[in-house]
Design a protein around this motif. Structure first.
Motif, PDB file in Angstrom:
ATOM      1  N   GLY A   1     -12.764 125.415 -26.396  1.00 51.91           N
ATOM      2  CA  GLY A   1     -12.250 124.507 -27.607  1.00 51.91           C
ATOM      3  C   GLY A   1     -11.592 125.591 -28.414  1.00 51.91           C
ATOM      4  N   GLY A   2     -11.021 124.924 -29.548  1.00 55.82           N
ATOM      5  CA  GLY A   2     -10.057 125.724 -30.407  1.00 55.82           C
ATOM      6  C   GLY A   2     -10.689 125.727 -31.839  1.00 55.82           C
ATOM      7  N   SER A   3     -11.884 125.043 -32.004  1.00 58.16           N
ATOM      8  CA  SER A   3     -12.403 125.254 -33.354  1.00 58.16           C
ATOM      9  C   SER A   3     -14.159 125.226 -33.240  1.00 58.16           C
ATOM     10  N   PRO A   4     -14.512 125.741 -34.225  1.00 55.17           N
ATOM     11  CA  PRO A   4     -16.089 125.963 -34.331  1.00 55.17           C
ATOM     12  C   PRO A   4     -16.939 124.428 -34.031  1.00 55.17           C
TER      13      PRO A   4
ATOM     14  N   HIS B   1     -18.876 124.856 -21.612  1.00 54.71           N
ATOM     15  CA  HIS B   1     -18.492 125.133 -20.006  1.00 54.71           C
ATOM     16  C   HIS B   1     -19.797 126.018 -19.647  1.00 54.71           C
ATOM     17  N   SER B   2     -20.069 125.894 -18.255  1.00 53.67           N
ATOM     18  CA  SER B   2     -20.951 126.805 -17.803  1.00 53.67           C
ATOM     19  C   SER B   2     -20.400 128.108 -17.279  1.00 53.67           C
TER      20      SER B   2
ATOM     21  N   ASN C   1     -13.964 130.535 -20.387  1.00 51.65           N
ATOM     22  CA  ASN C   1     -15.036 131.400 -20.971  1.00 51.65           C
ATOM     23  C   ASN C   1     -16.506 130.497 -21.102  1.00 51.65           C
ATOM     24  N   GLY C   2     -16.857 130.035 -20.142  1.00 53.19           N
ATOM     25  CA  GLY C   2     -18.182 129.523 -19.803  1.00 53.19           C
ATOM     26  C   GLY C   2     -19.341 130.416 -20.117  1.00 53.19           C
TER      27      GLY C   2
END
Length: 344
Positions: A112-115, A136-137, A144-145
């Motif tokens: 994702g792009g945000s905190p 993600h795992s 970047n799981g």
């Protein structure tokens, strides 16, 4: 208007429109650059030229900040608000209004792009009663799981993030601990049972070798569905209809067998709301309905503005005649969590 709020709201509307990442990040970065500056300091820097020379400030973001310094709602934000007033989808508004939450979203802990904090704040703005954070795992390295160690670290942080919501009159959103876990080639889930057992929600998805033959893919999916931790089968065909990643045909699998297993094991079939996915296709939604499956309308958001994609999923579900009570994201959080804990 507050400059940081204006810049972040512009980014939200751009994300909702699926604007390019570079364009969105220009506003997010500008917001971060001026976040610690008072209105007086912003005005002083604008007057003497330092604002325009700041790293992360471009011509458009300078214009936005300058208009907030003048006490105005920026013109660019006004235009975006007017465009955003129209629904994203032509139908489904009645069902969309019944959706209480979203069980599939990603933060910058994975791809994702945000905190997490920004995702939660956007969910609050949209009136969500709960938000499932499902990064993600580890197998999905390209995204970047999260390793077991990183997932454990995230789980330790979530209660504090949930508790630290401003008392500003908006709904307080329950932050649910979750994961989008890969269904591996042998049908097992890509995370330890101990960690999966600590989660509120497990979305299980196939992300690799999507062109496997029907028998192989069916066996793989059935293995993931039968794992007692799995609560939602994510974007089941893996298809892509458009977008920066190009197009991709749906995977081949025995849909009747897969949906029968979902019904048997009380696993919800995700109606993925991303416009480039529209997964599952309508004909498979009908098969899942006939099999007696539950459904979960989810955004699969990778940015705050994308949380509003639920409108697309609601339109598809309503058009296909999916009853609201068979959609778990219409349920109150207490009912949802009671259901999600079954079989553990």
């Amino acid at each position: 208007m507050d400059a940081v709020a204006a810049l972040n709201e512009i980014a939200f509307w751009l994300e909702r429109e699926l604007a390019g990442t570079y364009k969105v990040q220009a506003f997010r970065k500008a917001a971060a650059a001026v976040a610690g500056l008072s209105p007086e300091e912003l005005a002083a820097r604008r007057a003497d030229g330092r604002l325009k020379r700041m790293k992360g400030i471009g011509d458009r973001t300078f214009e936005v900040i300058a208009q907030t310094v003048d006490g105005r709602v920026p013109d660019y934000l006004t235009d975006l608000r007017e465009r955003g007033a129209a629904p994203l989808a032509e139908g489904g508004q009645e069902l969309a209004a019944r959706l209480r939450g979203d069980l599939h979203s990603h933060s910058n802990w994975s791809d994702g792009g945000s905190p997490i904090e920004a995702m939660l704040d956007a969910a609050r703005t949209l009136g969500r009663e709960y938000l499932g954070l499902t990064d993600h795992s580890p197998n999905l390295k390209v995204a970047n799981g999260l390793s077991p160690e990183r997932l454990g670290e995230q789980l330790d942080l979530l209660p504090g993030i949930e508790a630290d919501q401003d008392d500003d009159g908006r709904v307080r959103t329950r932050l649910l601990a979750g994961i989008e876990v890969d269904i591996l080639e042998d049908g097992t889930l890509d995370q330890s049972p101990e960690l999966l057992g600590r989660l509120d929600m497990v979305v299980a998805s196939v992300h690799s070798k999507l062109r496997a033959d029907t028998r192989t893919m069916t066996a793989r999916m059935l293995g993931g569905i039968r794992d007692p931790h799995t609560r939602i089968l994510g974007h089941c065909t893996g298809r892509l209809l458009s977008g920066s990643r190009g197009t991709r045909p749906p995977s081949d699998f025995d849909a009747k067998a897969v949906f029968a297993a979902c019904a048997e094991h009380d696993v919800a079939v995700e109606i993925n709301s991303r416009p480039e996915r529209q997964d599952p296709p309508d004909e498979l939604v009908q098969l899942a309905l006939e099999a007696g499956c539950l459904f979960s309308i989810d955004s699969d958001a990778h940015a705050p503005g994308q949380l509003d994609f639920l409108q697309y999923g609601a339109e598809r579900a309503e058009r296909n005649g999916v009853p609201a009570d068979r959609i778990i994201t219409t349920w109150p959080v207490e009912r949802l969590l009671e259901w999600a804990g079954r079989g553990r």
